[in-house]
Structure formats: C-alpha cells, structure tokens
Motif scaffolding. Sequence first.
Motif, mmCIF file in Angstrom:
data_model
loop_
_atom_site.group_PDB
_atom_site.id
_atom_site.type_symbol
_atom_site.label_atom_id
_atom_site.label_comp_id
_atom_site.label_asym_id
_atom_site.label_seq_id
_atom_site.Cartn_x
_atom_site.Cartn_y
_atom_site.Cartn_z
ATOM 1 N N VAL A 61 -22.330 -89.043 -86.988
ATOM 2 C CA VAL A 61 -22.760 -88.840 -85.596
ATOM 3 C C VAL A 61 -21.852 -87.843 -84.870
ATOM 4 N N GLU A 62 -20.570 -87.870 -85.198
ATOM 5 C CA GLU A 62 -19.628 -86.946 -84.528
ATOM 6 C C GLU A 62 -19.880 -85.500 -84.944
ATOM 7 N N ALA A 63 -20.627 -85.306 -86.009
ATOM 8 C CA ALA A 63 -20.837 -83.947 -86.509
ATOM 9 C C ALA A 63 -22.187 -83.365 -86.082
ATOM 10 N N ILE A 64 -22.969 -84.137 -85.354
ATOM 11 C CA ILE A 64 -24.286 -83.650 -84.931
ATOM 12 C C ILE A 64 -24.127 -82.519 -83.917
ATOM 13 N N GLN A 73 -18.075 -76.937 -90.641
ATOM 14 C CA GLN A 73 -16.914 -77.118 -89.757
ATOM 15 C C GLN A 73 -17.054 -78.414 -88.948
ATOM 16 N N SER A 74 -18.283 -78.715 -88.540
ATOM 17 C CA SER A 74 -18.492 -79.938 -87.768
ATOM 18 C C SER A 74 -18.161 -81.168 -88.612
ATOM 19 N N LEU A 75 -18.385 -81.064 -89.924
ATOM 20 C CA LEU A 75 -18.017 -82.176 -90.814
ATOM 21 C C LEU A 75 -16.503 -82.270 -90.976
ATOM 22 N N VAL A 76 -15.837 -81.112 -90.933
ATOM 23 C CA VAL A 76 -14.367 -81.123 -90.945
ATOM 24 C C VAL A 76 -13.872 -81.794 -89.668
ATOM 25 N N VAL A 132 -22.270 -87.187 -97.556
ATOM 26 C CA VAL A 132 -22.057 -86.986 -96.129
ATOM 27 C C VAL A 132 -23.003 -85.893 -95.648
ATOM 28 N N GLY A 133 -23.422 -86.010 -94.419
ATOM 29 C CA GLY A 133 -24.362 -85.030 -93.919
ATOM 30 C C GLY A 133 -24.307 -84.924 -92.412
ATOM 31 N N THR A 134 -24.961 -83.901 -91.922
ATOM 32 C CA THR A 134 -25.047 -83.762 -90.484
ATOM 33 C C THR A 134 -26.336 -83.041 -90.107
ATOM 34 N N VAL A 135 -26.616 -83.071 -88.819
ATOM 35 C CA VAL A 135 -27.850 -82.494 -88.297
ATOM 36 C C VAL A 135 -27.499 -81.436 -87.278
ATOM 37 N N ALA A 136 -28.195 -80.318 -87.340
ATOM 38 C CA ALA A 136 -28.024 -79.305 -86.308
ATOM 39 C C ALA A 136 -29.393 -78.819 -85.862
ATOM 40 N N GLY A 157 -31.331 -83.638 -76.126
ATOM 41 C CA GLY A 157 -30.319 -82.981 -75.317
ATOM 42 C C GLY A 157 -28.938 -82.984 -75.951
ATOM 43 N N GLY A 158 -28.414 -84.142 -76.210
ATOM 44 C CA GLY A 158 -27.059 -84.239 -76.742
ATOM 45 C C GLY A 158 -27.018 -84.961 -78.073
ATOM 46 N N PRO A 159 -25.831 -84.998 -78.684
ATOM 47 C CA PRO A 159 -25.684 -85.663 -79.982
ATOM 48 C C PRO A 159 -26.173 -87.111 -79.964
#
Lengths: 125, 158
Positions: B9-12, B30-33, B79-83, B139-141
């Motif tokens: 969630v912190e990387a969204i 970078q967001s995952l870092v 691990v994954g993230t959403v953009a 709107g936001g993460p």
Amino acid sequence: MSQTVSREVIVANEQGLHARPADLVAREARRWQSRIEVVGKAQRVDGKSILDLLTLAAEAGTRLVLEATGPDASEALDALGSLFEQNFTLAGDSTTHTENETVVKRTTPANEVPGEPAGERGGGR
Amino acid sequence: MKFSDFVAVEAIRPNVAATTKEGVIREMSQSLVDAGKITAGELESIVKAIMKREDLGSTGIGRGVAVPHTKHPSVSRLVGTVAISQAGIDFESLDGEPVQLLFLLVSPPDRPGDHLRALENISRQLRDDAFCKTLKEAGGPQDVWRLLEEADAQSIAS
C-alpha cells in the motif's frame, strides 16, 4: 460449414501459462476466423484474449481443452495444439527469460500468410 | 492471490510523473524501495530485468493495462505495486493503446504459481470496465487501496 472441434492439451511449460505464452496463444488464435475457446477446470474463456487466458492461471501440468468453431476450426486447433506441444517455443523459460530464436517455425496451414506476427523479438541475450 | 496479498500500500502511486516506459518502471520500482519491499542496492538490477522482459514482448496487455514484471532472487515473496498514469504512457502495448493502469510484480524465481495467481487476479478484475474506470479516477493511495480491497472482497464472495 461451421464445425466445432476440440482437442486436449497440457501446459508443459514449467512456469505455467503466464503472460508470454498467453500472448502467443492469443496471437495465434486471432489468426483464425473460428471462435476459439479454452476450457479449464472451472471456466471457459476466449482464446483470443490474453486477459481471458491469464484468468485460467494454468500451472504446469494443467489439462485444458481447446475448442474451435468455424470454417477453419481444424486448422486452427492444429496450429494451437502444436504451440502447446512445442511448449510455446519458450525453450527452458529460464529465470533470465532468454529465449531461443525459433519463435514459431512449425509448419503452418497453407491458407494463412506464412509471416508470423514477427513482433516477438527473440534472442534477448 | 488477492491484491492485498502482494500489493504494498505504501508503494501505490495514483499519479505517476513518468511519461516513458522505462521511466514509469523505474518510478514504480523506486516506490517499492521506499516502501521497504526491495532494497535500494537491487533497484538497478530489478529495473534492468523488467526492461529485459519488456524487450521480449510488451506486458501492455490491452485495455490500457500493463503488468511489467520479473523474477528476482532478492525477494523471498511476491511483491507488487500499482501505479496510475493520468496522461497515459506509450508502452508498445499489444493493442497499441497508451497505458494508464500498471501493476508491477517482482517474484521469487521458485514461485511461478504465485506469479500466475497474481496475474489471474489482475486480469480477472481488469476485465471489469467499471473497476478500471474507478481505479483511474482514484484520488490518493488510500482510494486505490480501498478499491483493491473491495475487489478482493468481491472475488471471495463470488
């Protein structure tokens, strides 16, 4: 003239039917007029849609049934069947994703343009 | 595999700045870092591996969606993230459309099943036009996270 033919295939690829093989299957399926469906354990999906194919989450060893309905159904299934048999031509499918260059060199039915979607750049070595 | 099982969630990133394929892959990595999911020392290696995978064929799978991914030995679980790109990014996608929704996945090399099940979940949800639309408008993460949780809850219910 519409006929439905079916054929069972097994996902031999050790990584399963992940994004690249699913792309290859959908590309091949789209070359044919016939409607192509892929039947898994719990669902039936459109073989021409990569999104649909990915929802199968077909792991290595999974049995799937390919069904084609239309004027070129048999030929379509031959082509798709060999794609599975040849393990999507993803030799090894290693962790580094190194591919061989033999992206679809099987014999294709004569009623299609022989040029494969050449978009697959092989050899990222 | 639910979104909440692998999305950090912190990387969204609901509004990425990047405008290019490599740029957005770098921004997401970078967001995952930043979220502590991958180490800074592995960043270059992971970006490079993801780009190498893209060279084999775009992971822009259509409908404005891309799933850039790689296996990488530095992670012990998926691990994954959403953009989300408001402008749209040229991803050489399969249908030629610019990409707005991105799901980036880094998985351990020995867990192909987890990777498949993450792809399954992503593709299943993204067939739903309403889901895609609301995701793009998030709107936001936290909004993105809530939508993912709702999707998770629905897929359990169905």
